[in-house]
Write an enzyme that holds these catalytic residues in place. Structure first.
Site, PDB file in Angstrom:
ATOM      1  N   GLY A 537       0.842  -1.191   0.000  1.00 44.94           N
ATOM      2  CA  GLY A 537       0.000   0.000   0.000  1.00 44.94           C
ATOM      3  C   GLY A 537       0.867   1.226   0.000  1.00 44.94           C
ATOM      4  CB  VAL A 542       1.090  -6.049   4.462  1.00 39.34           C
ATOM      5  CG1 VAL A 542       0.561  -6.790   5.665  1.00 39.34           C
ATOM      6  CG2 VAL A 542       0.643  -4.609   4.486  1.00 39.34           C
ATOM      7  CE  LYS A 556       0.949  -0.557   5.626  1.00 41.65           C
ATOM      8  NZ  LYS A 556      -0.417  -0.136   5.505  1.00 41.65           N
ATOM      9  CG  ASP A 651      -6.250   5.854   1.124  1.00 38.35           C
ATOM     10  OD1 ASP A 651      -7.007   6.062   0.146  1.00 38.35           O
ATOM     11  OD2 ASP A 651      -5.165   5.249   1.018  1.00 38.35           O
TER      12      ASP A 651
END
Ligand SMILES: *[C@@H]1O[C@H](CO)[C@@H](O)[C@H](O)[C@H]1NC(C)=O
Ligand SMILES: *[C@@H]1O[C@H](CO)[C@@H](O)[C@H](O)[C@H]1NC(C)=O
Ligand SMILES: *[C@@H]1O[C@H](CO)[C@@H](O)[C@H](O)[C@H]1NC(C)=O
Ligand SMILES: *[C@@H]1O[C@H](CO)[C@@H](O)[C@H](O)[C@H]1NC(C)=O
Ligand SMILES: *[C@@H]1O[C@H](CO)[C@@H](O)[C@H](O)[C@H]1NC(C)=O
Ligand SMILES: *[C@@H]1O[C@H](CO)[C@@H](O)[C@H](O)[C@H]1NC(C)=O
Ligand SMILES: *[C@@H]1O[C@H](CO)[C@@H](O)[C@H](O)[C@H]1NC(C)=O
Ligand SMILES: *[C@@H]1O[C@H](CO)[C@@H](O)[C@H](O)[C@H]1NC(C)=O
Length: 816
Positions: A537, A542, A556, A651
């Site tokens: 992302g 991740v 992550k 987001d």
């Protein structure tokens, strides 16, 4: 409503467990039998805090060093058997000593002294000069006693801890004139009129809040002012009798139970009884039945609400003074009138207006009181009075009007019929962006990335669900059967602000029971050297990992974190506290030099976009879509409205909605904002991919240079909601001319659907008519409202409520 977790649950448990002390440097290694009396010249160093300084002859009490936070210790007395060594007396409350090099000494001259590592004496008994015949003993009552064993003086007591209570009384320890139990700004003491009272006393404001049924008048509360002996004692049966005629008893009345009466940090006084088998404490009496009856918990200008947990909030046009501390209350977002001597230049009517706040009131501080007046009269009265900051108006047969000079002890409850009207400048815009005023506070909001900013509302919660507050006011002679519910002992402390350590030591540290700090090595091992990638992302990659106990996690690796350990830690204490069933749970983090990693709960069934848009999957059934929509709304509502910190996700998109095996929604990637600051000019792909991923979900105001508020998430949610109905990406929709649809065009189309009520053409054809049209129409309606100008968008709370209202488990999908 189920599912609304407790935001502060973590904080409650935030008893920071120290690192195992690496230097048990003490040479006195042979285990000695516990002493109950010592002569002068004895001492104990803090490194030996595992060992008591003294224990009472029957072992009930111990005294010694006690953990008081990060590398900090206090010298205390506690019940030996208590699971948590809750102090019943502390030499140095609020002034802990260093965990290395500090020492308690019973000096040769007879003075008991607590010395900090740097040599300063933090506390002393001031009994020096007594000579060599002095002894210090811990009695079976819990009293720490310095006495003269010289037979000529007959065992004279020079000092005893019972004379210096901190926040607790144990059985047989009297509370007397000039003594008080203190916790923060709260105290229990005998007032000048001989009545035992609870007082909130902050630097700016003081008020008495107990006895309080229904008003502070002693006689109406069964008390008396006539007995001036001013003494209150808890006895071995759990009965507390006070000379002002107060008599109460613990619900487990009877001998043989270890009890204490404590002035708690939340302003309530409680009797606790120890569970002999577990060592846990249970509340067996409490002075106040309602937490909001305590004054000052939410501070000046703030409102207290209890339903089902205590919650403080700022009224409209006010914001929190200090986001860490509700006790500081709220401050106006406008410039308050400071000079009342000048005649108002424009008339007050032209200067001020009122904001209406139903079901709320602020107690006390009335400038005057008028009965049988009209609302207009009351309003004019407040306008006319320069000092008036608002008024309360109640229609109880006749209109009752209370103009107020100070807004304090505010409370709100849907059962309450009064309304408060807040006086604000006429040009104050109640719908103005909420963030603006705060950008300067070091929490600058970069509108291009997710942000955590302070919000003007928040929640205090207690641990434990289903705990009820006993409503009770006990009087002498009315010692009936009281409906006391045992309350879990873990108690929340308003004062336990997260201490951000000044120096972080290597290794890991527990922050709470479950949220912890990991070492890089641990996470490297857990992920098999970052072997299995789960996704990528904007903020990092991740990986799948397995912890020692076989727990599967998602790790992550954050890229581009320009932060030092301490800033990172500070941020983690915010994110780590967030806990809701519709948010991906964070288990911990690692911060070692450039390595910044987050450890998340592993959510099994991928993200919503896969299920919604991948053509090779079975169609996501309606029932699931609806549940995901509701879950996501609840998760966001929690972030926006329930957390102590105000978190804007920034987001929201199907990629960030993960699904469990049961298709429960869990929102990912919240609160990452400040962690992934972008290097400007670096030109790497991260910001680009970030932007690309969000296009189509971004509220129009992103393009404008305005401060961002939670309504950006509402917009994005509206798009996601529409996509769940339609089963395709909204941003892939084009006009006949092949151009991408703009928000106004989408809204126009939706308006038509809502107007006609014909939702069928819009719904995902793959469902083959298997959907609930009522729910679909409601989802479209909500989606449309989310696309409005931001001041007209609903809050996520509103959305969650609207969806809940048409959640109908029994209804079968209609066939069309
Ligand atoms: C010792 O440390 C305490 C707090 O850490 C400080 O208040 C005190 O002034 C120090 N005393 C000396 C003598 O340095
Ligand atoms: C005053 O209170 C004390 C302690 O409760 C009690 O022993 C005493 O009898 C009381 N005095 C009077 C005059 O009631
Ligand atoms: C003590 O705790 C145990 C375990 O939680 C419980 O079963 C028991 O009922 C408790 N005893 C009392 C007196 O509350
Ligand atoms: C008291 O008032 C001062 C100035 O008005 C303010 O700075 C301070 O934070 C207030 N303290 C509390 C506890 O509200
Ligand atoms: C309201 O109260 C004030 C003082 O309490 C009094 O002077 C005034 O006449 C009252 N007004 C009405 C309409 O009752
Ligand atoms: C946000 O992004 C825009 C365009 O990418 C840029 O012009 C603006 O300066 C950025 N805002 C901030 C506060 O960084
Ligand atoms: C309390 O917990 C029980 C089970 O742990 C759960 O069923 C219930 O919904 C919870 N109640 C609240 C108000 O959270
Ligand atoms: C994930 O969802 C699919 C349906 O799309 C289901 O068949 C599968 O069992 C789920 N996987 C897991 C691990 O629960």
């Amino acid at each position: 409503m189920p599912g609304y977790g407790t935001c502060l649950a973590f904080v409650l448990l935030l008893a920071v467990v120290p690192c195992p002390s690496s230097s048990s440097s003490s040479s006195s290694s042979a285990p000695e039998p516990a002493q109950h009396t010592l002569g002068t010249g004895s001492s104990l160093s803090v490194e030996d805090h595992w060992r008591p300084f003294l224990t009472s002859p029957d072992g009930t009490f111990s005294c010694g060093f006690q953990d008081a936070g990060e590398n900090a210790f206090s010298f205390s007395v506690w019940y030996t058997d208590a699971a948590e060594k809750t102090a019943i007396w502390t030499a140095n409350p609020g002034a802990p000593v260093n965990g290395r090099g500090s020492r308690i000494s019973f000096r040769r001259d007879g003075d008991l002294a607590l010395d900090d590592a740097n040599g300063s004496t933090v506390w002393e008994s001031k009994t020096s000069g007594g000579g060599g015949s002095l002894t210090i003993s811990l009695l079976d009552t819990g009293n720490l006693l310095i006495s003269d064993s010289d037979p000529s003086t007959g065992g004279r007591t020079l000092w005893q801890s019972f004379d210096w209570p901190t926040d607790t009384l144990v059985p047989s320890q009297p509370l007397t004139k000039d003594k008080k139990l203190v916790a923060g700004y709260f105290s229990l003491y005998y007032d000048n009129d001989n009545v035992l009272r609870l007082l909130y006393d902050s630097p700016n404001i003081s008020s008495i809040y107990w006895p309080n049924n229904p008003i502070n008048d002693p006689f109406q509360n069964g008390r008396t002012t006539y007995n001036s002996s001013r003494i209150g004692v808890l006895d071995d049966n759990g009965v507390f009798l006070s000379s002002d005629n107060l008599g109460v008893h613990a619900s487990d009345f009877g001998p043989g139970v270890k009890r204490r009466l404590t002035m708690d940090q939340d302003g309530n006084v409680r009797i606790y009884s120890m569970n002999a088998s577990t060592g846990g404490w249970a509340v067996t009496w409490a002075a106040l039945g309602q937490p909001c009856s305590t004054h000052g918990l939410c501070g000046q200008n703030a409102l207290c609400e209890y339903q089902p947990s205590l919650r403080c909030s700022c009224p409209p046009a006010y914001e929190m003074v200090d986001r860490q501390d509700w006790r500081k209350g709220c401050k106006p977002m406008f410039r308050p009138v400071t000079n009342c001597n000048q005649p108002p230049s424009p008339s007050p009517e032209q200067q001020f207006k009122f904001l209406r706040l139903p079901h709320s009131d602020f107690y006390g501080y009335d400038l005057q009181f008028n009965q049988s007046v009209t609302f207009e009269y009351c309003k004019k009265l407040c306008l006319k009075m320069c000092l008036c900051v608002g008024f309360s108006y109640k229609l109880e047969g006749q209109g009752v009007c209370y103009p107020k000079s100070i807004l304090f002890n505010g409370f709100t409850s849907s059962a309450f019929s009064g309304t408060i009207y807040l006086k604000v400048p006429i040009d104050f815009d109640a719908s103005a962006p909420l963030v603006t005023a705060r950008s300067a506070a070091g929490l600058a909001c970069d509108p291009n990335i997710s942000v955590i900013v302070q919000r003007s509302e928040g929640t205090f919660s207690r641990t434990g669900n289903g705990t009820k507050w006993p409503y009770l006011f006990a009087f002498a002679g009315v010692l009936g059967v009281l409906d006391i519910i045992f309350i879990a002992t873990s108690w929340w402390f308003l004062s336990s602000k997260q201490s951000i350590p000044s120096s972080l030591e290597a290794g890991y540290r527990m922050v709470t029971g479950q949220f912890r700090r990991f070492t890089y090595r641990e996470l490297k091992d857990a992920t098999g050297n970052f072997k299995e990638e789960l996704g990528r992302g904007g903020s990092g990659v991740v990986y799948r990992g397995v912890l020692d106990k076989g727990k599967v996690v998602a790790v992550k690796k954050l890229t581009n974190v320009p932060w030092g350990d301490e800033e990172f830690w500070a941020e983690m204490t915010v994110i780590g506290r967030i806990n809701h069933m519709n948010l991906v749970r964070i288990w911990g983090f690692c911060s070692q030099g450039k390595h910044k990693l987050l450890v998340y709960e592993y959510v099994e069934n991928e993200s919503l976009d896969r299920h919604l848009f991948d053509t090779d999957r079975t169609t996501l059934p309606w029932r699931e879509r609806y549940r995901i929509a509701l879950g996501t709304a609840r998760g966001l509502a929690y972030l926006h409205h329930e957390c102590l910190e105000w978190v804007i996700h920034c987001d929201v998109k199907p990629e960030n909605i993960l699904l469990t095996r049961e298709f429960d929604a869990k929102i990912a990637d919240f609160g990452l904002a400040k962690l992934s600051k972008r290097d400007d000019g670096a030109g790497d792909s991260m910001p680009l991919s970030h932007m690309r991923g969000t296009t189509g979900y971004m509220a129009p105001e992103w393009a404008l240079n305005v401060p961002i508020n939670v309504k950006v998430d509402v917009y994005s949610y509206g798009i996601v909601l529409l996509e769940m109905v339609m089963g395709c990406r909204v941003c892939d929709q084009t006009t006949a001319g092949g151009e991408r649809l703009q928000t106004p065009q989408i809204a126009q189309a939706l308006r038509q659907v809502v107007a006609t009520g014909n939702v069928v053409p819009l719904v995902d054809g793959r469902l083959q008519g298997q959907f609930n049209p009522r729910q679909a129409l409601e989802m479209v309606r909500i989606s449309l409202s989310c696309m409005e100008d931001r001041s007209n968008r609903p809050t996520m709370d509103d959305v969650a409520k609207a969806l809940t209202a048409c959640d109908d488990e029994d209804e079968h999908p209609a066939y069309r």
